[in-house]
Enzyme design. Structure first.
Site, PDB file in Angstrom:
ATOM      1  N   ASP A  20       0.088  -6.768   4.765  1.00 23.28           N
ATOM      2  CA  ASP A  20      -0.675  -8.019   4.950  1.00 23.28           C
ATOM      3  C   ASP A  20       0.178  -9.194   5.402  1.00 23.28           C
ATOM      4  O   ASP A  20      -0.234  -9.988   6.242  1.00 23.28           O
ATOM      5  CB  ASP A  20      -1.398  -8.397   3.649  1.00 23.28           C
ATOM      6  CG  ASP A  20      -2.560  -7.460   3.350  1.00 23.28           C
ATOM      7  OD1 ASP A  20      -2.859  -6.589   4.189  1.00 23.28           O
ATOM      8  OD2 ASP A  20      -3.170  -7.602   2.271  1.00 23.28           O
ATOM      9  N   THR A  54       0.817  -1.216   0.000  1.00 26.13           N
ATOM     10  CA  THR A  54       0.000   0.000   0.000  1.00 26.13           C
ATOM     11  C   THR A  54       0.847   1.261   0.000  1.00 26.13           C
ATOM     12  O   THR A  54       0.485   2.262  -0.616  1.00 26.13           O
ATOM     13  CB  THR A  54      -0.931  -0.028   1.230  1.00 26.13           C
ATOM     14  OG1 THR A  54      -1.915  -1.022   1.002  1.00 26.13           O
ATOM     15  CG2 THR A  54      -1.601   1.304   1.490  1.00 26.13           C
TER      16      THR A  54
HETATM   17  N1  ASP Z   1      -2.596  -4.874   0.202  1.00 22.13           N
HETATM   18  C1  ASP Z   1      -1.551  -4.345   0.912  1.00 22.13           C
HETATM   19  C2  ASP Z   1      -0.373  -5.310   0.938  1.00 22.13           C
HETATM   20  O1  ASP Z   1       0.374  -5.335   0.006  1.00 22.13           O
HETATM   21  C3  ASP Z   1      -1.931  -3.927   2.285  1.00 22.13           C
HETATM   22  C4  ASP Z   1      -0.945  -2.984   2.837  1.00 22.13           C
HETATM   23  O2  ASP Z   1       0.160  -2.845   2.381  1.00 22.13           O
HETATM   24  O3  ASP Z   1      -1.310  -2.301   3.843  1.00 22.13           O
HETATM   25  O4  ASP Z   1      -0.165  -6.046   1.881  1.00 22.13           O
END
Ligand code: ASP
Length: 331
Positions: free
Chosen positions: A97, A16
């Site tokens: 994640d 993210t």
């Molecule tokens: N979807 C994201 C990830 O790559 C979530 C994040 O980074 O907060 O894990």
């Protein structure tokens, strides 16, 4: 900070923190990993006050897409950067994640006492009140600080420095998502200055017996979550498809349903670890389940996904159940 100006190398993997959503209020549902490592650094004013910073883009993915091969590639790269003398510390930017798993893997495999800090963000870097730029600045400042040496791999988010052994993601959206259930918050970073109060006592990095040089690939280990009405369908599938290990996310103190006991009572089953789907506490040897009779390894205080990483590494050095139990008890 050390007397000499420190050099920190940033390795970006996506997540993210690298995402650019379509509007400044879009905090979910984005997916484009638009920001490169260099662009993330360019977004931090006055960065050069803290360290000489270089960067590279290793992957550009959401962390749920990472593979065991990616873990090995990243760990090898971190170790190489630190061993070459080219950097005093490394910061890895990563999706939140699976950050716990990657950080724990680095904690157990990178043989260096130089700081390695893993960071990311809960909000994309271009939205209102983005947490990424400050998390990254704090991480770089901590990685440049000689007080961070020998602390093992740490996560730095939400102003905290958390041991990779203990950190867990506890919220799907809050910026203070990373916490430790029982110990593991080593310090804090306030105004880009690290303050430590605790140090880890379990083996890690330089004192870990797991070595990247001896690992070609990681053994296949699956996690199976138990629940009311659980069958052995997934266990049979895992065993039939050549899994070398299975971590059971059991209930309470790692309890398992009769169908799971029956499955593992048969000869020739994969090595199995009893952990718990409960976030806090500890699953101890023979605690409620006769591990010796069932050939099980108690997962100790590890979450099922961290137990999976530790079992994979344990299986690179031994298949012996008492020795794997000992590894779980010591790390
Ligand atoms: N979807 C994201 C990830 O790559 C979530 C994040 O980074 O907060 O894990």
């Amino acid at each position: 900070m050390s007397a000499q100006r420190a050099h920190v190398h940033v390795i970006s993997t996506g997540g993210t923190i690298a995402c650019q959503p379509v509007s400044p209020t879009q905090v979910t549902g984005y997916s484009s990993f638009a920001f490169t490592a260099d662009q993330l650094l360019a977004g931090i004013p006055g960065l050069d006050r803290y360290a000489d910073v270089t960067a590279e883009q290793l992957f550009s993915v959401g962390s749920s897409a990472l593979s065991d091969e990616n873990l090995l590639t990243l760990a090898r790269r971190v170790e190489q950067v630190l061993a070459s003398g080219g950097a005093d510390g490394v910061v890895v930017t990563h999706g939140t994640d699976t950050m716990e798993e990657t950080a724990f893997f680095l904690h157990l495999t990178v043989h260096s006492d130089k700081p390695v800090i893993v960071t990311g963000s809960m909000r994309p870097s271009s939205v209102l009140s983005a947490d990424g730029p400050l998390n990254l600045l704090n991480s770089i400042a901590a990685a440049a600080d000689s007080a961070s040496r020998g602390m093992g791999v740490m996560l730095c988010l939400g102003d905290l420095l958390l041991s990779a052994r203990d950190a867990m993601k506890t919220s799907t959206y809050r910026t203070d998502a990373f916490q430790c259930m029982e110990g593991g918050v080593l310090g804090s970073v306030i105004g880009a200055q690290a303050y430590y109060s605790y140090a880890p006592v379990r083996p890690h990095t330089l004192h870990s017996e797991f070595s990247l040089g001896r690992i070609e690939s990681l053994p296949h280990v699956e996690v199976v979550y138990t629940h009311i009405g659980c069958t052995d369908l997934l266990l049979r599938s895992a065993a039939e498809n050549g899994c070398r290990g299975i971590v059971i996310a059991g209930t309470g103190n790692g309890s398992v349903p009769p169908v799971v006991r029956d499955f593992f009572s048969a000869p020739g089953r994969p090595v199995w670890v009893r952990s718990s789907r409960v976030p806090g506490g500890r699953v101890g040897l023979n605690g409620g389940v006769d591990d010796e009779a069932l050939g099980a390894v108690a997962g100790c205080g590890f979450s099922p996904h961290k137990a999976r990483i530790l079992l994979q590494l344990a299986l690179t050095v031994t298949n012996d159940i008492p020795r794997i139990r000992d590894i779980f008890a010591r790390y």
